[in-house]
Scaffold this motif. Structure first.
Motif, PDB file in Angstrom:
ATOM      1  N   ASN A 107       0.830  -1.202   0.000  1.00 32.39           N
ATOM      2  CA  ASN A 107       0.000   0.000   0.000  1.00 32.39           C
ATOM      3  C   ASN A 107       0.870   1.261   0.000  1.00 32.39           C
ATOM      4  OD1 ASN A 107      -2.758   1.006   0.202  1.00 32.39           O
ATOM      5  ND2 ASN A 107      -2.162   1.757   2.220  1.00 32.39           N
ATOM      6  N   HIS A 156       1.229   4.150  -3.151  1.00 33.99           N
ATOM      7  CA  HIS A 156       0.985   5.581  -3.021  1.00 33.99           C
ATOM      8  C   HIS A 156       2.213   6.398  -3.430  1.00 33.99           C
ATOM      9  CE1 HIS A 156      -2.783   4.554  -1.377  1.00 33.99           C
ATOM     10  NE2 HIS A 156      -2.397   4.310  -0.135  1.00 33.99           N
ATOM     11  N   ARG A 214       2.487   6.594  -7.190  1.00 32.63           N
ATOM     12  CA  ARG A 214       1.602   7.598  -7.786  1.00 32.63           C
ATOM     13  C   ARG A 214       2.150   9.008  -7.578  1.00 32.63           C
ATOM     14  NH1 ARG A 214      -3.746   4.481  -5.522  1.00 32.63           N
ATOM     15  NH2 ARG A 214      -4.308   3.425  -7.469  1.00 32.63           N
ATOM     16  N   HIS A 250      -7.894  -1.591  -4.356  1.00 28.86           N
ATOM     17  CA  HIS A 250      -7.774  -0.223  -4.859  1.00 28.86           C
ATOM     18  C   HIS A 250      -8.580  -0.136  -6.153  1.00 28.86           C
ATOM     19  CE1 HIS A 250      -4.594   1.379  -2.161  1.00 28.86           C
ATOM     20  NE2 HIS A 250      -4.297   0.099  -2.033  1.00 28.86           N
ATOM     21  N   ASN A 302      -0.285   8.623   1.990  1.00 27.50           N
ATOM     22  CA  ASN A 302      -1.256   7.528   2.098  1.00 27.50           C
ATOM     23  C   ASN A 302      -2.516   7.749   1.268  1.00 27.50           C
ATOM     24  OD1 ASN A 302      -2.490   9.533   3.621  1.00 27.50           O
ATOM     25  ND2 ASN A 302      -1.778   8.668   5.558  1.00 27.50           N
ATOM     26  N   HIS A 303      -2.442   8.628   0.261  1.00 23.79           N
ATOM     27  CA  HIS A 303      -3.564   8.839  -0.654  1.00 23.79           C
ATOM     28  C   HIS A 303      -4.784   9.405   0.068  1.00 23.79           C
ATOM     29  CE1 HIS A 303      -4.671   8.516  -4.770  1.00 23.79           C
ATOM     30  NE2 HIS A 303      -5.714   7.743  -4.560  1.00 23.79           N
TER      31      HIS A 303
END
Length: 462
Positions: free
Chosen positions: A23, A27, A30, A55, A234-235
């Motif tokens: 995870n 992130h 991205r 996701h 962490n989006h």
């Protein structure tokens, strides 16, 4: 993006296969790809499928995903008597088979790029050991733990190279029991393959962990390696404070339920993807939540197994009649819950958590205080950071008494203190102030944004 740009600097992500680790690097991938850099994300076919299932925007990503097959591995059920998820060890060991295909892929990318920057989880150091022979490839270690936990472990391993506050050392949770012997062996096997990296990345912020990041930068600790604290990535949309939302029929059931609750009135209870509580502990937790009289959302999904598509993890039964008795003020979720949205909801006033680093940074980002219940790994020191350093939480389970059953009375007392007391209000105020500082740090011109830009500029240097 023009071809010349794509062939200039390429970034390769090599995450460990535990969900929290996957995870974090997803992130980060991205974040880096938003700077018009091609990013290649490498994992096993099994774990990329797992990541894709959790996701929903996975297929819209600009990241290039590469999946490699590994030999079948056992997926035993979780063992409630073990705090560490020893049942995942076969999945962890499967990463040893990635060394050759990962090396071949990076070698192929290096043939058409001016530079390849490999960002790898510390626990995948043995997988990327061969790329150091490629002249245009450089490696960076991603540390998935908090800087707090990382510092204390490194400081101990290096023989305590400088003095620290003895009072802090006295209160610090011990390392004993945080890892299983088998996982410790896996960790130790990485050590011969580190040292050639140019720097380390942390999913953290100097706003959150300044003291420990500066400790790690000291000459006695890091041998002139660069350190970038560029999180939290962490989006979570932390561009603005919690907002009142309108009721909508197409949102997750638990969010629509939260829409109808008063502000800061609900405690969210979740212990992550690897925790399995005993039936006896489940009963005490249920009784404590019921007797507290407070509103709650409780995620009771089973812990992940090595291959989540092979079988479902067992979910313990709740006490007979529990859900009926708490109906209206308590909601039980047995599947995957939208944690970041729950934490970002105006009605959420607390988080009873295992203190995994993803959950910790999400709660900090959203200004939600934490009732700490650490289970393994960095979680005891993360709990210490929350309660003793940042003072944005309360202790449910003391690590030094981890083998004792947490009673319903303790659960009841902590929930009431956090949600319905002046003490809880003060803690919530500090949590909100920290969240605001984090928001400023990731905004344009903020400290974390500058560190992220520094890393991007470093890997793009001529």
């Amino acid at each position: 993006m023009c071809t010349n740009d794509r062939n200039d600097v390429v970034v390769v992500m090599v995450p460990f296969v535990a969900h929290g680790h996957l995870n974090q690097l997803l992130h980060l991938s991205r974040l880096i790809s938003a700077h018009n850099l091609p990013v290649h994300f490498i994992s096993t076919a099994t774990h990329l499928r797992q990541l894709r299932s959790r996701h929903h925007d996975f297929n819209n990503s600009t990241v290039n995903f590469h999946e490699f097959q590994t030999p079948p591995f056992p997926s035993p059920p979780p063992n409630p008597s073990s705090r560490f998820p020893t049942h995942l060890q076969p999945a962890f060991e499967s990463t040893r088979h990635l060394r050759r295909p990962v090396s071949a892929l990076i070698s192929s990318l290096s043939a058409t790029a001016r530079r390849v920057a490999v960002v790898h989880d510390f626990l995948m150091s043995y997988v990327v050991q061969d790329v150091k022979t490629l002249p245009n490839v450089e490696t960076y270690i991603f540390n998935p733990l908090s800087a707090c936990d990382s510092f204390w472990r490194t400081w101990e391993r290096m023989g305590r190279p400088f003095r620290v506050d003895p009072d802090v050392l006295r209160r610090l949770p011990s390392e004993h029991g945080t890892f299983s012997p088998e996982f410790t062996d896996l960790l130790t096997s990485q050590l011969p393959h580190i040292g050639s990296h140019l720097g380390e990345l942390f999913d953290s912020s100097r706003v959150i962990e300044r003291e420990y990041i500066e400790y790690l930068e000291r000459e006695e600790m890091n041998d002139n390696k660069k350190i970038w604290a560029i999180g939290p990535f962490n989006h979570v949309d932390i561009s603005q404070s919690k907002q009142v939302v309108t009721v909508s029929e197409n949102r997750h059931d638990c969010l629509r339920w939260l829409d109808l609750q008063p502000a800061s009135s609900v405690i969210y209870v979740s212990f992550g993807t690897t925790t399995t509580l005993s039936d006896e502990q489940i009963k005490e937790l249920a009784i404590g939540l019921e007797r507290s009289g407070q509103r709650f959302i409780w995620v009771t999904r089973g812990a992940d197994i090595g291959d989540i598509f092979g079988a479902e993890g067992k979910v313990s039964d709740l006490p007979v009649g529990f859900e009926e008795r708490v109906g209206g003020r308590g909601l039980v979720v047995r599947g995957w819950a939208p944690q970041t949205e729950i934490l970002g909801h105006f009605a959420t006033g607390g988080f009873m958590s295992h203190c995994g680093w993803n959950s910790t940074t999400e709660s900090i980002s959203m200004g939600v205080p934490v009732a700490t219940w650490p289970m393994h790994s960095d979680q005891p020191r993360n709990a210490f950071l929350i309660t003793d350093v940042l003072r944005i939480g309360l202790v449910v389970s003391d690590w030094e008494r981890r083998d004792e059953l947490v009673s319903a009375a303790v659960v009841e007392g902590v929930v009431r203190r956090l949600i319905d007391s002046s003490e809880g209000e003060e803690i919530r105020k500090r949590a909100a102030e920290l969240a605001e500082a984090v928001r400023r740090s990731v905004a344009e011109g903020g400290e974390c944004r500058k560190e992220a830009d520094s890393f991007i500029n470093y890997i793009k240097r001529k």
